[in-house]
Design an enzyme around this catalytic site. Structure first.
Site, PDB file in Angstrom:
ATOM      1  N   SER A 142       0.871  -1.184   0.000  1.00  0.00           N
ATOM      2  CA  SER A 142       0.000   0.000   0.000  1.00  0.00           C
ATOM      3  C   SER A 142       0.902   1.226   0.000  1.00  0.00           C
ATOM      4  CB  SER A 142      -0.858  -0.006   1.272  1.00  0.00           C
ATOM      5  OG  SER A 142      -1.481   1.242   1.479  1.00  0.00           O
ATOM      6  N   TYR A 157      -2.264  -1.634  10.281  1.00  0.00           N
ATOM      7  CA  TYR A 157      -2.287  -1.731   8.820  1.00  0.00           C
ATOM      8  C   TYR A 157      -0.963  -1.205   8.239  1.00  0.00           C
ATOM      9  CZ  TYR A 157      -4.084  -1.242   4.036  1.00  0.00           C
ATOM     10  OH  TYR A 157      -4.277  -1.350   2.677  1.00  0.00           O
TER      11      TYR A 157
HETATM   12  N1  LIG Z   1      -8.598  -0.141  -1.531  1.00  0.00           N
HETATM   13  C1  LIG Z   1      -7.544   0.588  -1.233  1.00  0.00           C
HETATM   14  O1  LIG Z   1      -7.622   1.827  -1.147  1.00  0.00           O
HETATM   15  C2  LIG Z   1      -6.212  -0.063  -1.022  1.00  0.00           C
HETATM   16  C3  LIG Z   1      -5.070   0.763  -0.969  1.00  0.00           C
HETATM   17  C4  LIG Z   1      -3.838   0.164  -0.771  1.00  0.00           C
HETATM   18  C5  LIG Z   1      -3.727  -1.196  -0.634  1.00  0.00           C
HETATM   19  N2  LIG Z   1      -4.859  -1.951  -0.679  1.00  0.00           N
HETATM   20  C6  LIG Z   1      -4.697  -3.390  -0.522  1.00  0.00           C
HETATM   21  O2  LIG Z   1      -5.214  -4.033  -1.672  1.00  0.00           O
HETATM   22  C7  LIG Z   1      -5.617  -5.357  -1.329  1.00  0.00           C
HETATM   23  C8  LIG Z   1      -6.997  -5.622  -1.892  1.00  0.00           C
HETATM   24  O3  LIG Z   1      -7.927  -4.781  -1.233  1.00  0.00           O
HETATM   25  P1  LIG Z   1      -9.224  -4.172  -1.949  1.00  0.00           P
HETATM   26  O4  LIG Z   1      -9.006  -2.731  -2.063  1.00  0.00           O
HETATM   27  O5  LIG Z   1      -9.550  -4.951  -3.167  1.00  0.00           O
HETATM   28  O6  LIG Z   1     -10.288  -4.388  -0.785  1.00  0.00           O
HETATM   29  P2  LIG Z   1     -11.484  -5.452  -0.670  1.00  0.00           P
HETATM   30  O7  LIG Z   1     -11.928  -5.364   0.744  1.00  0.00           O
HETATM   31  O8  LIG Z   1     -12.458  -5.224  -1.763  1.00  0.00           O
HETATM   32  O9  LIG Z   1     -10.760  -6.862  -0.948  1.00  0.00           O
HETATM   33  C9  LIG Z   1     -10.013  -7.559   0.031  1.00  0.00           C
HETATM   34  C10 LIG Z   1     -10.388  -9.029  -0.100  1.00  0.00           C
HETATM   35  O10 LIG Z   1      -9.581  -9.793   0.814  1.00  0.00           O
HETATM   36  C11 LIG Z   1     -10.409 -10.811   1.346  1.00  0.00           C
HETATM   37  N3  LIG Z   1      -9.945 -11.278   2.639  1.00  0.00           N
HETATM   38  C12 LIG Z   1      -9.909 -10.590   3.808  1.00  0.00           C
HETATM   39  N4  LIG Z   1      -9.494 -11.381   4.796  1.00  0.00           N
HETATM   40  C13 LIG Z   1      -9.252 -12.595   4.253  1.00  0.00           C
HETATM   41  C14 LIG Z   1      -8.811 -13.837   4.773  1.00  0.00           C
HETATM   42  N5  LIG Z   1      -8.525 -13.987   6.075  1.00  0.00           N
HETATM   43  N6  LIG Z   1      -8.674 -14.893   3.930  1.00  0.00           N
HETATM   44  C15 LIG Z   1      -8.955 -14.756   2.619  1.00  0.00           C
HETATM   45  N7  LIG Z   1      -9.391 -13.596   2.052  1.00  0.00           N
HETATM   46  C16 LIG Z   1      -9.533 -12.536   2.872  1.00  0.00           C
HETATM   47  C17 LIG Z   1     -11.778 -10.158   1.499  1.00  0.00           C
HETATM   48  O11 LIG Z   1     -12.811 -11.126   1.602  1.00  0.00           O
HETATM   49  C18 LIG Z   1     -11.857  -9.287   0.269  1.00  0.00           C
HETATM   50  O12 LIG Z   1     -12.535  -9.929  -0.798  1.00  0.00           O
HETATM   51  C19 LIG Z   1      -5.515  -5.454   0.192  1.00  0.00           C
HETATM   52  O13 LIG Z   1      -4.323  -6.110   0.549  1.00  0.00           O
HETATM   53  C20 LIG Z   1      -5.462  -4.009   0.627  1.00  0.00           C
HETATM   54  O14 LIG Z   1      -4.806  -3.831   1.856  1.00  0.00           O
HETATM   55  C21 LIG Z   1      -6.093  -1.429  -0.877  1.00  0.00           C
END
Ligand SMILES: NC(=O)c1ccc[n+]([C@@H]2O[C@H](COP(=O)([O-])OP(=O)(O)OC[C@H]3O[C@@H](n4cnc5c(N)ncnc54)[C@H](O)[C@@H]3O)[C@@H](O)[C@H]2O)c1
Length: 253
Positions: A142, A157
């Site tokens: 991130s 986080y």
């Molecule tokens: N959305 C943002 O702004 C952002 C920014 C930087 C980094 N990220 C990172 O990107 C990645 C994807 O996030 P996103 O934005 O698509 O959010 P999201 O919440 O849509 O997707 C995250 C997914 O991870 C799954 N998950 C959570 N815990 C789990 C577990 N214990 N076992 C299996 N699956 C699990 C959830 O069910 C969900 O489908 C994450 O690692 C997040 O930290 C997101």
């Protein structure tokens, strides 16, 4: 399907979420056979449905990515069904929008899902890539893997995402001579359920997130997914140990 990943097998974790689903769909559209892994059965089924409707091949796997036995099963079932593993986008993650307040259980759970899970994924993916003589892994970090963001403060986080970059760099160096590339991906604020959860904390947080990037908007999940595909592809053949930002200019400030 013909494309950049024709004949390749790709594992995507968090593939029921915003960024993971966008990536799984794109990998499949580029010809990959994709393992679609997530905690949520419904969201996995939806991603698989979209891929299959478009003519792609996808394998659903449901379970908790922070558990060794689940990750081992995910990789084993992928190998049984598709014959090996070429690429992995280790992307599942959570944020702790609930008040953290030095809560050890919240901190440990965040590290388990965001960090330990990626170690476990690589533990089982890398031996399969060694069998192939080649591989590419992208671990989702991130912008909070590079800087601390104060509103809202998300210390667990932020710590987990900094550690993902260290884990990725160290593993990249260890396996460089084995022709396995490992990179981290650092998205800025991206339209997703995760961000919706943080936005409802207060109006000032919502405004700050909406306006965080010099480009003046949130990222779309597809824009982040494009970078994951590129890093996994042979187009990035000399890129390893890198932490790539896709943040609309946020960390350039
Ligand atoms: N959305 C943002 O702004 C952002 C920014 C930087 C980094 N990220 C990172 O990107 C990645 C994807 O996030 P996103 O934005 O698509 O959010 P999201 O919440 O849509 O997707 C995250 C997914 O991870 C799954 N998950 C959570 N815990 C789990 C577990 N214990 N076992 C299996 N699956 C699990 C959830 O069910 C969900 O489908 C994450 O690692 C997040 O930290 C997101």
């Amino acid at each position: 399907m013909k494309g950049l990943f024709e004949g390749k097998v790709v594992i995507v974790t968090g593939a029921g979420g915003a960024i993971g689903r966008a990536a799984a769909i794109k990998f499949a559209a580029e010809g990959a056979r994709v393992t679609v892994s997530d905690l949520s059965e419904e969201s996995v089924a939806e991603t698989v449905r979209i891929i299959k409707e478009a003519g792609g091949d996808a394998l659903p796997i449901v379970g908790d990515i922070s558990l060794d036995e689940h990750v081992q099963r995910m990789v084993n079932v992928t190998v049984e069904r598709f014959g090996g593993v070429d690429c992995a986008f280790n992307n599942a993650g959570i944020t702790h929008a609930e008040d953290y307040k030095w809560d050890e259980a919240v901190f440990r759970r965040t590290l388990e899902i965001n960090l330990i899970s990626q170690m476990l994924c690589m533990k089982y993916q890398i031996p399969q890539m060694l069998r192939r003589g080649k591989g590419a892994i992208v671990n989702t970090s991130s912008i909070q893997g590079l800087v601390g963001v104060v509103e809202p403060p998300l210390p667990a986080y932020t710590a987990s995402k900094h550690a993902v970059i260290g884990l990725s760099k160290s593993t990249a160096l260890e396996y460089a001579r084995s022709n396995i590339r490992v990179n981290a991906l650092c998205p800025g604020v991206t339209r997703s359920a995760m961000v919706d959860k943080v936005m409802v904390m207060s109006e000032s947080i919502r405004q700050r997130l909406l306006n965080h990037a010099p480009l003046g908007r949130l990222a779309e999940p597809e824009e982040v997914a494009e970078a994951a595909l590129w890093l996994c592809s042979d187009k990035a053949s000399f890129v390893t140990g890198h932490a790539m930002v896709v943040d609309g200019g946020f960390t350039a400030q």
